[in-house]
Write an enzyme that holds these catalytic residues in place. Structure first.
Site, mmCIF file in Angstrom:
data_model
loop_
_atom_site.group_PDB
_atom_site.id
_atom_site.type_symbol
_atom_site.label_atom_id
_atom_site.label_comp_id
_atom_site.label_asym_id
_atom_site.label_seq_id
_atom_site.Cartn_x
_atom_site.Cartn_y
_atom_site.Cartn_z
ATOM 1 N N CYS A 85 0.869 -1.184 0.000
ATOM 2 C CA CYS A 85 0.000 0.000 0.000
ATOM 3 C C CYS A 85 0.904 1.231 0.000
ATOM 4 C CB CYS A 85 -0.973 -0.019 1.179
ATOM 5 S SG CYS A 85 -0.216 0.225 2.798
ATOM 6 N N SER A 86 0.456 2.324 0.578
ATOM 7 C CA SER A 86 1.274 3.537 0.559
ATOM 8 C C SER A 86 2.329 3.551 1.662
ATOM 9 C CB SER A 86 0.395 4.784 0.663
ATOM 10 O OG SER A 86 -0.388 4.740 1.838
#
Length: 219
Positions: free
Chosen positions: A180-181
């Site tokens: 993810c981020s």
């Protein structure tokens, strides 16, 4: 009413979970959902089999995707004070069956000789080095807009909120790296994969933020 929506119900209306030692907790979780709000790093180091790893501040956004409203919820947290915060977050989105929590933390579970599962972690350097070997399945669990902006070459996008219903799109015969981020949503993704029976699962610590900071290519 508006104030309650923002801050949750007043404390007097909030039914707090029951503190439980590890043996009691173990008997209850058979028919319950275990939500572990610890950090992805702590979760990877040792967690109760079948737990969802939903970080504390992620509960309002993601518990509704994963947790059955009809089942009791059992909490594992990093700190004692997280219990009230977690219970309030869950109550705010309609979960009123937070039954108990592991009062002495995951260490109590371990000290009673009960089994802990571990999950893998990758740094961005690890992943960059391994990508050329071609045996990894890189799963980007961010939303479509984030994925469209930039992603690791070859990564496949399945939003974390939809992952549990789309596990058949993830190969079970290859190691899976959840991305993810920053590592929180991918930690949840990794826990969903583990619940689904995937044996070799990794969470990319630092996520796309660390990947781009290193200057590695992104599409």
């Amino acid at each position: 009413m508006a104030d309650n929506n923002l801050n949750g119900p007043p404390l007097l209306e909030l039914s707090l979970a029951e503190p439980m030692d590890a043996p009691t907790f173990a008997t209850i979780i058979v028919n319950s959902t275990v939500v572990d709000t610890r950090s992805p790093l702590s979760f990877a180091g040792g967690h109760i089999k079948g737990s969802y790893n939903i970080w504390l501040d992620g509960l309002p956004a993601f518990a509704g995707w994963m947790v059955d409203y009809e089942k009791d919820i059992m909490l594992v947290t990093e700190r004692q004070e997280d219990i009230e915060i977690a219970t309030r977050y869950l109550a705010r989105i309609g979960f009123d069956k937070v039954r108990g929590y592991l009062c002495e933390g995951i260490e109590d579970w371990q000290n009673h000789g009960m089994m802990l599962e571990q999950s893998g972690l990758y740094t961005v350097d690890n992943l960059h080095d391994k990508l050329t070997q071609g045996d990894l399945f890189v799963l980007d669990v961010r939303d479509k807009e984030e994925y469209s902006e930039d992603h690791i070459p070859g990564a496949v996008n399945i939003y974390v909120g939809e992952l549990e219903k789309r596990l058949d799109e993830v190969p079970s015969d290859r190691p899976v790296v959840s991305v993810c981020s920053t590592g929180n949503r991918s930690g949840l993704g990794a826990s969903i994969l583990a619940r689904g029976g995937f044996k070799t699962v990794y969470n990319l610590i630092g996520g796309m933020t660390a990947w781009k900071e290193k200057g590695y290519s992104a599409f």
